[in-house]
Design a protein around this motif. Structure first.
Motif, PDB file in Angstrom:
ATOM      1  N   UNK A  71       0.806  -1.224   0.000  1.00  0.00           N
ATOM      2  CA  UNK A  71       0.000   0.000   0.000  1.00  0.00           C
ATOM      3  C   UNK A  71       0.836   1.269   0.000  1.00  0.00           C
ATOM      4  N   UNK A  72       2.150   1.119   0.242  1.00  0.00           N
ATOM      5  CA  UNK A  72       3.073   2.263   0.237  1.00  0.00           C
ATOM      6  C   UNK A  72       4.476   1.741   0.002  1.00  0.00           C
ATOM      7  N   UNK A  73       5.428   2.647  -0.187  1.00  0.00           N
ATOM      8  CA  UNK A  73       6.805   2.243  -0.473  1.00  0.00           C
ATOM      9  C   UNK A  73       7.457   1.583   0.737  1.00  0.00           C
ATOM     10  N   UNK A  74       7.182   2.089   1.922  1.00  0.00           N
ATOM     11  CA  UNK A  74       7.819   1.564   3.127  1.00  0.00           C
ATOM     12  C   UNK A  74       7.093   0.369   3.709  1.00  0.00           C
ATOM     13  N   UNK A  75       7.670  -0.186   4.794  1.00  0.00           N
ATOM     14  CA  UNK A  75       7.024  -1.317   5.473  1.00  0.00           C
ATOM     15  C   UNK A  75       5.743  -0.883   6.167  1.00  0.00           C
ATOM     16  N   UNK A  76       5.728   0.359   6.643  1.00  0.00           N
ATOM     17  CA  UNK A  76       4.552   0.889   7.352  1.00  0.00           C
ATOM     18  C   UNK A  76       4.162   2.224   6.734  1.00  0.00           C
ATOM     19  N   UNK A  77       2.959   2.714   6.991  1.00  0.00           N
ATOM     20  CA  UNK A  77       2.533   4.009   6.444  1.00  0.00           C
ATOM     21  C   UNK A  77       3.436   5.146   6.913  1.00  0.00           C
TER      22      UNK A  77
END
Length: 406
Positions: free
Chosen positions: A317-323
């Protein structure tokens, strides 16, 4: 303190049979040799035991007085420089005593060291080895020195050998009581100590490059006033974990916060994590492998079940592991999370990191050294504070037990 050995150079004997007298002068690791501008015959030099025996000839008495005066001048000058906390340069003293000024080398200033250090640090920031936030602290440190020099000394820069005990005292006083930032006068103790730590680091960089020979900020003896870190108990952590928020932003904040509670990553490190930082070892266990942006120290952490569920929830849902979320917004929304969960504590992103160190790891018997490594601390002393916090918590619990059973 100052040692002088006098000798003659018989190979430079003059037509009248006299030889020039020289002095070898030592102070600590420095040693210089100089002519004392006096002459004596080899025969008389040996007969008087290098002018140590009682002297009868008037000329030899004059020479002896000259040699004694030379030693006295060196001792006085060295003592003066030590009292002033200035650099003792034996060559400079020699030229001053004989009345011939030493060739002045280009003196490097304190702000020059800052400029060199910050330029090198900028390169490390550019390649992702250090954080832009850390660079900003060094830039701010330089600006404070610059402001202090202008206000207190009317200078644009100052030579390192002029940074003495008096300078350190006046700088500390300026930071604590006079400096102004965003309309606020004075800087609190812990921030002052951290600024001086930056000053030391910059000058240690100068030492490493052999631009300077001493670190004047080693004289500073201020210490941090350690306050107990705010952290969540197991019950409070469970409250947040079990709470379901129907407002998307609060649910997202809850997950980011819990991720840090179970990994110990600081905001800037958590936001920079990607799939590339996740590895699975031969036993099938997942790990997050990365270097802390603030210190560049490796901080590898095993992925606990709660953290793993959060990673899977937001995968793709995004580039990183978390928002991603700004530190400012995160801390503002965490106040709402605390209220809705009935937690009477000032929740910030860093409370999650403190919770990892205390409740999640040390409180469950993880060794101090291992917690220190996972948190990316540069030494175990930084982690020991959390152990003391836990000791305090245990003490409070035992007091309550004592009241119950008394």
């Amino acid at each position: 303190m100052v040692q002088i050995i006098y000798f003659i150079k018989s190979e430079k004997v003059k037509s009248n049979g006299e030889c020039p007298i020289y002095a070898k002068i030592k102070f600590e690791q420095q040693s210089i040799t100089m002519s004392v501008r006096q002459n004596i015959s080899l025969k008389r030099w040996n007969f008087t035991n290098n002018l140590r025996n009682p002297l009868k000839l008037e000329k030899e008495k004059v020479i002896k007085a000259s040699l004694d005066s030379l030693l006295l001048n060196f001792e006085r000058k060295v003592s003066q420089l030590i009292r002033e906390n200035s650099l003792v340069d034996m060559n400079a003293i020699k030229h001053e005593i004989i009345g011939r000024p030493a060739k002045k080398e280009q003196t490097i200033g304190l702000l020059d060291i800052f400029e060199i250090h910050n330029s090198a640090f900028q390169k490390r920031v550019n390649v992702g080895e250090r954080s832009a936030a850390s660079l900003q602290k060094y830039k701010r440190s330089k600006e404070l020195i610059k402001l202090f020099l202008s206000k207190n000394y009317g200078l644009e820069n100052i030579a390192l050998d002029k940074v003495n005990g008096s300078f350190i005292y006046n700088l500390e006083s300026f930071l604590r009581y006079e400096s102004v930032y965003k309309g606020k006068v004075g800087i609190k103790n812990n921030s002052v100590v951290k600024y001086f730590k930056n000053f030391k680091t910059v000058c240690n960089f100068g030492l490493k490059l052999e631009l300077i020979v001493r670190n004047p900020f080693n004289k500073f003896e201020g210490r941090l006033q350690v306050k107990d870190a705010i952290y969540l108990t197991k019950e409070e952590l469970d409250k947040i974990e079990k709470k379901i928020f129907h407002i998307e932003r609060l649910e997202k904040v809850k997950d980011i916060f819990l991720f840090s509670c179970y990994t110990g990553y600081a905001p800037i490190d958590a936001q920079s994590l990607t799939d590339k930082n996740m590895i699975c070892n031969n036993a099938g266990d997942f790990w997050i492998v990365t270097d802390r942006i603030k210190t560049g120290i490796r901080a590898n952490v095993p992925v606990l079940p709660t953290a793993h569920r959060i990673i899977l929830k937001y995968k793709g849902l995004q580039l990183g592991l978390i928002p991603s979320m700004s530190n400012q917004k995160m801390n503002a929304y965490l106040k709402e999370v605390a209220d809705l969960c009935g937690i009477d504590k000032n929740l910030t992103w860093y409370v999650a990191r403190h919770t990892f160190a205390t409740t999640v790891t040390l409180g469950n018997g993880v060794k101090l050294e291992n917690v220190s490594a996972m948190m990316g601390h540069s030494n175990v002393k930084q982690t020991q504070h959390y152990a003391k916090v836990l000791d305090s918590s245990v003490n409070d619990d035992m007091k309550r037990l004592t009241e119950i059973y008394s």
